[in-house]
Scaffold this motif. Structure first.
Motif, PDB file in Angstrom:
ATOM      1  N   ASP A 277      -1.862   5.895  -5.797  1.00  0.00           N
ATOM      2  CA  ASP A 277      -0.472   6.153  -6.194  1.00  0.00           C
ATOM      3  C   ASP A 277      -0.346   7.527  -6.850  1.00  0.00           C
ATOM      4  N   LEU A 278      -1.240   7.827  -7.771  1.00  0.00           N
ATOM      5  CA  LEU A 278      -1.172   9.096  -8.496  1.00  0.00           C
ATOM      6  C   LEU A 278      -1.466  10.282  -7.587  1.00  0.00           C
ATOM      7  N   SER A 279      -2.171  10.022  -6.479  1.00  0.00           N
ATOM      8  CA  SER A 279      -2.502  11.085  -5.517  1.00  0.00           C
ATOM      9  C   SER A 279      -1.437  11.244  -4.438  1.00  0.00           C
ATOM     10  N   GLY A 280      -0.431  10.385  -4.463  1.00  0.00           N
ATOM     11  CA  GLY A 280       0.617  10.453  -3.454  1.00  0.00           C
ATOM     12  C   GLY A 280       0.310   9.683  -2.196  1.00  0.00           C
ATOM     13  N   LEU A 281      -0.724   8.844  -2.230  1.00  0.00           N
ATOM     14  CA  LEU A 281      -1.071   8.027  -1.072  1.00  0.00           C
ATOM     15  C   LEU A 281      -0.405   6.664  -1.193  1.00  0.00           C
ATOM     16  N   GLU A 282       0.176   6.178  -0.103  1.00  0.00           N
ATOM     17  CA  GLU A 282       0.822   4.874  -0.112  1.00  0.00           C
ATOM     18  C   GLU A 282      -0.250   3.793  -0.054  1.00  0.00           C
ATOM     19  N   CYS A 283      -0.230   2.902  -1.032  1.00  0.00           N
ATOM     20  CA  CYS A 283      -1.284   1.902  -1.153  1.00  0.00           C
ATOM     21  C   CYS A 283      -0.702   0.609  -1.693  1.00  0.00           C
ATOM     22  N   GLU A 284      -1.167  -0.514  -1.187  1.00  0.00           N
ATOM     23  CA  GLU A 284      -0.758  -1.821  -1.668  1.00  0.00           C
ATOM     24  C   GLU A 284      -1.991  -2.639  -2.034  1.00  0.00           C
TER      25      GLU A 284
END
Length: 358
Positions: free
Chosen positions: A200-207
């Motif tokens: 999230d902090l890196s701008g990657l979409e993750c769930e």
């Protein structure tokens, strides 16, 4: 060897959601109406993402059994439902419900890192967690492509987190990103939270995903790269006992079909993971259909290096096929004096992890 796993919701539910009833003679108007579990779960998740401490609504269809299972309906990354209160309206088949929400440290870290908001003074763990996240992410260049950033996050967690529980009274931290990143010890839910937080902090979409693996409660992640989703199970890429320098990629950026060999989850609640481009073995061109394919093409790994470790994926693993006798051809190719092999995963997606001595 695989770790025994526990998923966070077992612990949270054990802390005891509480409820009470009383009859009152008021008729509320202009309030939120929720009459389905799906809508309830969505409202709770959105409220937690927004850092709300309370959610109130009216319902004609939902009851205590629905509220008791609320902490099973979301991943707990941003928070949890701490308690609920039900008030029944006389002469109407309607109930007023108030949910009390507890915010996780991850919420404050994301607000601080992404929106430059101050972390409340009483959230000391959130401040510690932010400091570690900033240190980890400082090692990553903004110019790196998303796959390389994701892989660095995966590798950092495998290298720096040990499966287990922090000592003393900190066992509950094992279920959180704080346990993984600050204490350096976590169970599957802590690994998965840490993966999501850093992505999230890196701008990657993750769930986060919760389900079972080999019949045990488990948590892992989904990551989106170039509009395609991939399954990632960092916990299972970091088996016990920890071995310095050992990083498996058997569960890094794989498809639903691959993960479904030993994991079970409610697929309709999550994006489909069908991407293959950013699978580690596809990127390295180390996917071999069978022993003959492996035998004929593995020499490429040794053309420019003498690796201490390498790993490949094969589609026909058996102890007999990949026996010591059948792997003798690796010695003249590599120049190694001895080698050992570990296996992870099930056919047709078995990973072979080789350790070589020269």
């Amino acid at each position: 060897m695989r770790k025994a796993v526990l998923v966070f919701c077992c612990l949270l539910l054990g802390t005891g959601l509480s409820g009470c009833r009383e009859a009152i003679d008021i008729f509320a108007s202009d309030v939120k109406i929720i009459n389905s579990r799906t809508e309830l779960f969505q409202e709770v998740e959105q409220s937690l993402k927004e850092g709300k401490t309370e959610l109130s609504f009216e319902t004609e269809e939902l009851g205590e059994s629905d509220f008791r299972m609320l902490n099973e309906s979301h991943d707990g990354f941003f928070g949890r439902v701490a308690s609920y209160e039900i008030k029944t309206l006389k002469f109407m088949n309607t109930a007023q419900v108030t949910l009390r929400l507890e915010t996780m440290d991850n919420y404050y870290v994301e607000k601080a890192y992404l929106a430059e908001e101050e972390i409340p003074a009483d959230r000391e763990k959130a401040a510690e967690l932010l400091e570690v996240c900033e240190e980890v992410l400082s090692e990553m260049s903004a110019e790196e492509d998303p796959y390389k950033i994701e892989k660095k996050i995966h590798d950092y967690l495998v290298t720096n987190v040990t499966y287990g529980y922090p000592k003393g009274d900190k066992k509950e931290d094992a279920f959180s990103a704080y346990g993984a990143l600050v204490e350096g010890k976590a169970v599957c839910n802590g690994y998965a939270q840490a993966m999501k937080l850093l992505c999230d902090l890196s701008g990657l979409e993750c769930e986060m995903v919760t389900g079972t693996a080999d019949g045990e409660a488990h948590a892992w992640n989904l990551v989106c790269l170039d509009e395609e989703w991939y399954q990632v199970d960092v916990t299972w890429d970091d088996p016990s006992p920890d071995v310095p320098g050992r990083i498996f990629y058997a569960y890094f950026n794989i498809t639903d079909r691959q993960l479904g060999n030993d994991h079970v989850w409610e697929k309709e609640h999550f994006p489909q993971a069908e991407g293959t481009k950013y699978n580690f073995f596809q990127q390295k061109n180390r996917v071999y259909k069978n022993y003959q394919d492996f035998h004929d093409n593995v020499e490429e790994i040794f053309e420019d290096a003498s690796p201490e470790h390498f790993q490949v994926q094969v589609g026909d693993y058996s102890k007999e096929t990949y026996s010591g006798d059948n792997l003798q051809f690796l010695f003249p190719l590599s120049g190694a004096k001895s080698l050992s092999i570990e296996t992870v995963g099930k056919n047709p997606y078995t990973t072979l992890y080789f350790t070589l001595s020269y």
